[in-house]
Design a protein around this motif. Structure first.
Motif, PDB file in Angstrom:
ATOM      1  N   ILE A 182       0.857  -1.184   0.000  1.00  0.00           N
ATOM      2  CA  ILE A 182       0.000   0.000   0.000  1.00  0.00           C
ATOM      3  C   ILE A 182       0.891   1.231   0.000  1.00  0.00           C
ATOM      4  O   ILE A 182       0.749   2.151  -0.803  1.00  0.00           O
ATOM      5  CB  ILE A 182      -0.949  -0.025   1.213  1.00  0.00           C
ATOM      6  N   HIS A 183       1.868   1.239   0.882  1.00  0.00           N
ATOM      7  CA  HIS A 183       2.826   2.326   0.964  1.00  0.00           C
ATOM      8  C   HIS A 183       3.685   2.357  -0.297  1.00  0.00           C
ATOM      9  O   HIS A 183       3.961   3.420  -0.858  1.00  0.00           O
ATOM     10  CB  HIS A 183       3.680   2.094   2.205  1.00  0.00           C
ATOM     11  N   ALA A 184       4.078   1.191  -0.753  1.00  0.00           N
ATOM     12  CA  ALA A 184       4.986   1.104  -1.903  1.00  0.00           C
ATOM     13  C   ALA A 184       4.366   1.687  -3.167  1.00  0.00           C
ATOM     14  O   ALA A 184       5.066   2.263  -3.999  1.00  0.00           O
ATOM     15  CB  ALA A 184       5.380  -0.350  -2.149  1.00  0.00           C
ATOM     16  N   ALA A 185       3.052   1.560  -3.312  1.00  0.00           N
ATOM     17  CA  ALA A 185       2.392   2.056  -4.522  1.00  0.00           C
ATOM     18  C   ALA A 185       2.686   3.536  -4.720  1.00  0.00           C
ATOM     19  O   ALA A 185       2.930   3.991  -5.839  1.00  0.00           O
ATOM     20  CB  ALA A 185       0.880   1.825  -4.413  1.00  0.00           C
ATOM     21  N   GLU A 186       2.690   4.288  -3.637  1.00  0.00           N
ATOM     22  CA  GLU A 186       2.971   5.724  -3.719  1.00  0.00           C
ATOM     23  C   GLU A 186       4.451   6.026  -3.528  1.00  0.00           C
ATOM     24  O   GLU A 186       5.080   6.696  -4.331  1.00  0.00           O
ATOM     25  CB  GLU A 186       2.187   6.468  -2.621  1.00  0.00           C
ATOM     26  N   ALA A 187       4.973   5.523  -2.407  1.00  0.00           N
ATOM     27  CA  ALA A 187       6.285   5.992  -1.959  1.00  0.00           C
ATOM     28  C   ALA A 187       7.428   5.384  -2.751  1.00  0.00           C
ATOM     29  O   ALA A 187       8.536   5.906  -2.716  1.00  0.00           O
ATOM     30  CB  ALA A 187       6.470   5.680  -0.476  1.00  0.00           C
ATOM     31  N   THR A 188       7.171   4.313  -3.458  1.00  0.00           N
ATOM     32  CA  THR A 188       8.240   3.725  -4.261  1.00  0.00           C
ATOM     33  C   THR A 188       7.928   3.873  -5.747  1.00  0.00           C
ATOM     34  O   THR A 188       8.625   4.577  -6.470  1.00  0.00           O
ATOM     35  CB  THR A 188       8.440   2.252  -3.860  1.00  0.00           C
ATOM     36  N   PHE A 189       6.848   3.239  -6.208  1.00  0.00           N
ATOM     37  CA  PHE A 189       6.594   3.215  -7.652  1.00  0.00           C
ATOM     38  C   PHE A 189       6.294   4.614  -8.206  1.00  0.00           C
ATOM     39  O   PHE A 189       6.866   5.026  -9.216  1.00  0.00           O
ATOM     40  CB  PHE A 189       5.448   2.245  -7.970  1.00  0.00           C
ATOM     41  N   MET A 190       5.384   5.333  -7.567  1.00  0.00           N
ATOM     42  CA  MET A 190       5.037   6.661  -8.092  1.00  0.00           C
ATOM     43  C   MET A 190       6.189   7.640  -7.927  1.00  0.00           C
ATOM     44  O   MET A 190       6.467   8.449  -8.811  1.00  0.00           O
ATOM     45  CB  MET A 190       3.770   7.200  -7.413  1.00  0.00           C
ATOM     46  N   LEU A 191       6.844   7.552  -6.796  1.00  0.00           N
ATOM     47  CA  LEU A 191       7.967   8.471  -6.553  1.00  0.00           C
ATOM     48  C   LEU A 191       9.027   8.341  -7.646  1.00  0.00           C
ATOM     49  O   LEU A 191       9.481   9.325  -8.234  1.00  0.00           O
ATOM     50  CB  LEU A 191       8.573   8.183  -5.182  1.00  0.00           C
ATOM     51  N   HIS A 192       9.407   7.096  -7.936  1.00  0.00           N
ATOM     52  CA  HIS A 192      10.468   6.883  -8.922  1.00  0.00           C
ATOM     53  C   HIS A 192      10.005   7.266 -10.331  1.00  0.00           C
ATOM     54  O   HIS A 192      10.758   7.839 -11.113  1.00  0.00           O
ATOM     55  CB  HIS A 192      10.940   5.425  -8.876  1.00  0.00           C
ATOM     56  N   ALA A 193       8.745   6.938 -10.662  1.00  0.00           N
ATOM     57  CA  ALA A 193       8.258   7.247 -12.016  1.00  0.00           C
ATOM     58  C   ALA A 193       8.068   8.753 -12.183  1.00  0.00           C
ATOM     59  O   ALA A 193       8.390   9.313 -13.238  1.00  0.00           O
ATOM     60  CB  ALA A 193       6.946   6.508 -12.274  1.00  0.00           C
ATOM     61  N   LEU A 194       7.571   9.406 -11.145  1.00  0.00           N
ATOM     62  CA  LEU A 194       7.311  10.843 -11.282  1.00  0.00           C
ATOM     63  C   LEU A 194       8.604  11.652 -11.381  1.00  0.00           C
ATOM     64  O   LEU A 194       8.620  12.721 -11.998  1.00  0.00           O
ATOM     65  CB  LEU A 194       6.436  11.339 -10.132  1.00  0.00           C
ATOM     66  N   ALA A 195       9.675  11.126 -10.810  1.00  0.00           N
ATOM     67  CA  ALA A 195      10.961  11.821 -10.972  1.00  0.00           C
ATOM     68  C   ALA A 195      11.283  11.929 -12.463  1.00  0.00           C
ATOM     69  O   ALA A 195      11.763  12.964 -12.940  1.00  0.00           O
ATOM     70  CB  ALA A 195      12.067  11.072 -10.235  1.00  0.00           C
ATOM     71  N   ILE A 196      10.979  10.865 -13.208  1.00  0.00           N
ATOM     72  CA  ILE A 196      11.256  10.878 -14.655  1.00  0.00           C
ATOM     73  C   ILE A 196      10.255  11.767 -15.386  1.00  0.00           C
ATOM     74  O   ILE A 196      10.582  12.397 -16.388  1.00  0.00           O
ATOM     75  CB  ILE A 196      11.230   9.447 -15.222  1.00  0.00           C
ATOM     76  N   THR A 197       9.030  11.840 -14.869  1.00  0.00           N
ATOM     77  CA  THR A 197       8.026  12.714 -15.490  1.00  0.00           C
ATOM     78  C   THR A 197       8.425  14.175 -15.335  1.00  0.00           C
ATOM     79  O   THR A 197       8.374  14.950 -16.292  1.00  0.00           O
ATOM     80  CB  THR A 197       6.650  12.541 -14.797  1.00  0.00           C
ATOM     81  N   TYR A 198       8.796  14.543 -14.129  1.00  0.00           N
ATOM     82  CA  TYR A 198       9.031  15.958 -13.837  1.00  0.00           C
ATOM     83  C   TYR A 198      10.370  16.469 -14.379  1.00  0.00           C
ATOM     84  O   TYR A 198      10.507  17.649 -14.693  1.00  0.00           O
ATOM     85  CB  TYR A 198       8.985  16.204 -12.318  1.00  0.00           C
ATOM     86  N   PHE A 199      11.319  15.557 -14.488  1.00  0.00           N
ATOM     87  CA  PHE A 199      12.669  15.972 -14.898  1.00  0.00           C
ATOM     88  C   PHE A 199      12.663  16.733 -16.233  1.00  0.00           C
ATOM     89  O   PHE A 199      13.132  17.872 -16.312  1.00  0.00           O
ATOM     90  CB  PHE A 199      13.582  14.743 -14.911  1.00  0.00           C
ATOM     91  N   PRO A 200      12.098  16.169 -17.323  1.00  0.00           N
ATOM     92  CA  PRO A 200      12.174  16.898 -18.602  1.00  0.00           C
ATOM     93  C   PRO A 200      11.352  18.177 -18.622  1.00  0.00           C
ATOM     94  O   PRO A 200      11.634  19.073 -19.410  1.00  0.00           O
ATOM     95  CB  PRO A 200      11.643  15.891 -19.629  1.00  0.00           C
ATOM     96  N   TRP A 201      10.333  18.245 -17.747  1.00  0.00           N
ATOM     97  CA  TRP A 201       9.528  19.466 -17.719  1.00  0.00           C
ATOM     98  C   TRP A 201      10.315  20.646 -17.155  1.00  0.00           C
ATOM     99  O   TRP A 201       9.989  21.792 -17.424  1.00  0.00           O
ATOM    100  CB  TRP A 201       8.291  19.275 -16.828  1.00  0.00           C
ATOM    101  N   ASN A 202      11.291  20.314 -16.335  1.00  0.00           N
ATOM    102  CA  ASN A 202      11.956  21.379 -15.577  1.00  0.00           C
ATOM    103  C   ASN A 202      13.406  21.619 -15.947  1.00  0.00           C
ATOM    104  O   ASN A 202      14.043  22.530 -15.419  1.00  0.00           O
ATOM    105  CB  ASN A 202      11.874  21.053 -14.079  1.00  0.00           C
ATOM    106  N   ILE A 203      13.938  20.787 -16.832  1.00  0.00           N
ATOM    107  CA  ILE A 203      15.356  20.922 -17.164  1.00  0.00           C
ATOM    108  C   ILE A 203      15.548  22.114 -18.136  1.00  0.00           C
ATOM    109  O   ILE A 203      14.770  22.278 -19.067  1.00  0.00           O
ATOM    110  CB  ILE A 203      15.896  19.603 -17.776  1.00  0.00           C
TER     111      ILE A 203
END
Ligand SMILES: N[C@@H](CCC(=O)N[C@@H](CS)C(=O)NCC(=O)O)C(=O)O
Length: 199
Positions: free
Chosen positions: A73-94
Motif C-alpha cells: 500500500i505504501h509502496a504504490a505511492e512511496a516507491t513506484f510513483m515516486l520513482h516514475a514521477l521523478a522521470i516525469t518531472y525531470f524533462p519538464w523542468n530541465i
C-alpha cells in the motif's frame, strides 16, 4: 537472542522502524551500516538485508524479511510513483541549454529504480498463491498498486522497453475485475495520459 533484526542504514527512514519497535517494547538486534560518501548503502549491506530493492529499512523476524511498510500500500505511492514521477518531472523542468546526451544519461539513471521496482513486483506476483498480490483474494494492495503500475506501463516511464509478463497479466486481471469495471462505468475513467513534449 531476539528473533527480530532491524537492518538500519544511518541517516535514513530506518529510524521509523526503530521507533516503532521501541514503542511496541519489542526486543531486537540491529545490523548497522553507514552511508557511503555518495550517500548510497554499502553493497554487502544490500545483500545481507534480503531486500531485493537494496533499500533500508528491512526487518527480519524469524524466517520472514519485511521491507516497505506497510507493504504494497505504501509502496504504490512511496516507491513506484515516486520513482516514475521523478522521470516525469525531470524533462519538464530541465533548462533547454542542457544537452540531449546529459538528458538521456539522467533519464537512464532515474530509470534504474523503476526497473528494480518492477522486477520486485514481478517476483512478488510469482510468489503469490493466487492471481492477486496477496494470494487468491483481491486486497487494498492490488487496488492501490493498480494505478501506479498502469501509469508506468502506459507512459513507458523508465521501463527501458522491457516487459514483465506477470505484471502484465495481473494488470489485465485488474482490468477485468467486476468492481473495477463498475467503478470505470460509474466514473467514465480511462487512463489516457500523454506526457508533454520536451522543449
Ligand atoms: N519506500 C521505502 C524507501 C526505502 C529507501 O529508499 N531507503 C533509502 C534510505 S532512506 C536507502 O536505502 N537508500 C540507500 C540506497 O539506495 O543505496 C521505505 O519506506 O522503506
Amino acid at each position: 537472542m531476539p528473533p527480530i533484526t532491524l537492518h538500519f542504514l544511518q541517516a535514513s527512514r530506518s529510524i521509523r522502524i526503530a521507533w516503532l519497535l521501541s514503542e511496541l517494547n519489542l526486543d531486537y538486534d540491529v545490523n548497522f551500516a553507514d552511508r557511503l560518501p555518495n550517500m548510497k548503502s554499502p553493497e554487502d549491506f544490500k545483500t545481507v538485508t534480503g531486500n531485493p530493492l537494496g533499500k533500508a529499512p528491512a526487518l527480519r523476524d524469524g524466517g520472514v524479511t519485511v521491507y516497505e511498510s506497510p507493504p504494497m500500500i505504501h509502496a504504490a505511492e512511496a516507491t513506484f510513483m515516486l520513482h516514475a514521477l521523478a522521470i516525469t518531472y525531470f524533462p519538464w523542468n530541465i533548462p533547454s541549454s542542457v544537452s540531449p546526451n546529459i538528458r538521456q544519461q539522467t533519464e537512464a539513471g532515474l530509470s534504474i529504480n523503476v526497473q528494480k521496482d518492477l522486477d520486485w513486483l514481478e517476483t512478488e506476483l510469482s510468489l503469490s498463491t493466487g492471481p492477486w498480490l496477496c494470494g487468491s483474494e483481491l486486497t487494498a494492495a492490488d487496488i492501490m498498486m493498480q494505478f501506479s503500475i498502469d501509469f508506468i506501463m502506459k507512459t513507458e516511464l523508465g521501463t527501458g522497453g522491457r516487459s514483465w509478463p506477470k505484471i502484465e497479466k495481473w494488470l489485465r486481471d485488474c482490468g477485468e475485475c467486476g468492481s473495477y469495471r463498475r467503478a470505470m462505468e460509474k466514473t467514465g475513467y480511462e487512463l489516457t495520459f500523454k506526457l508533454p513534449e520536451v522543449k
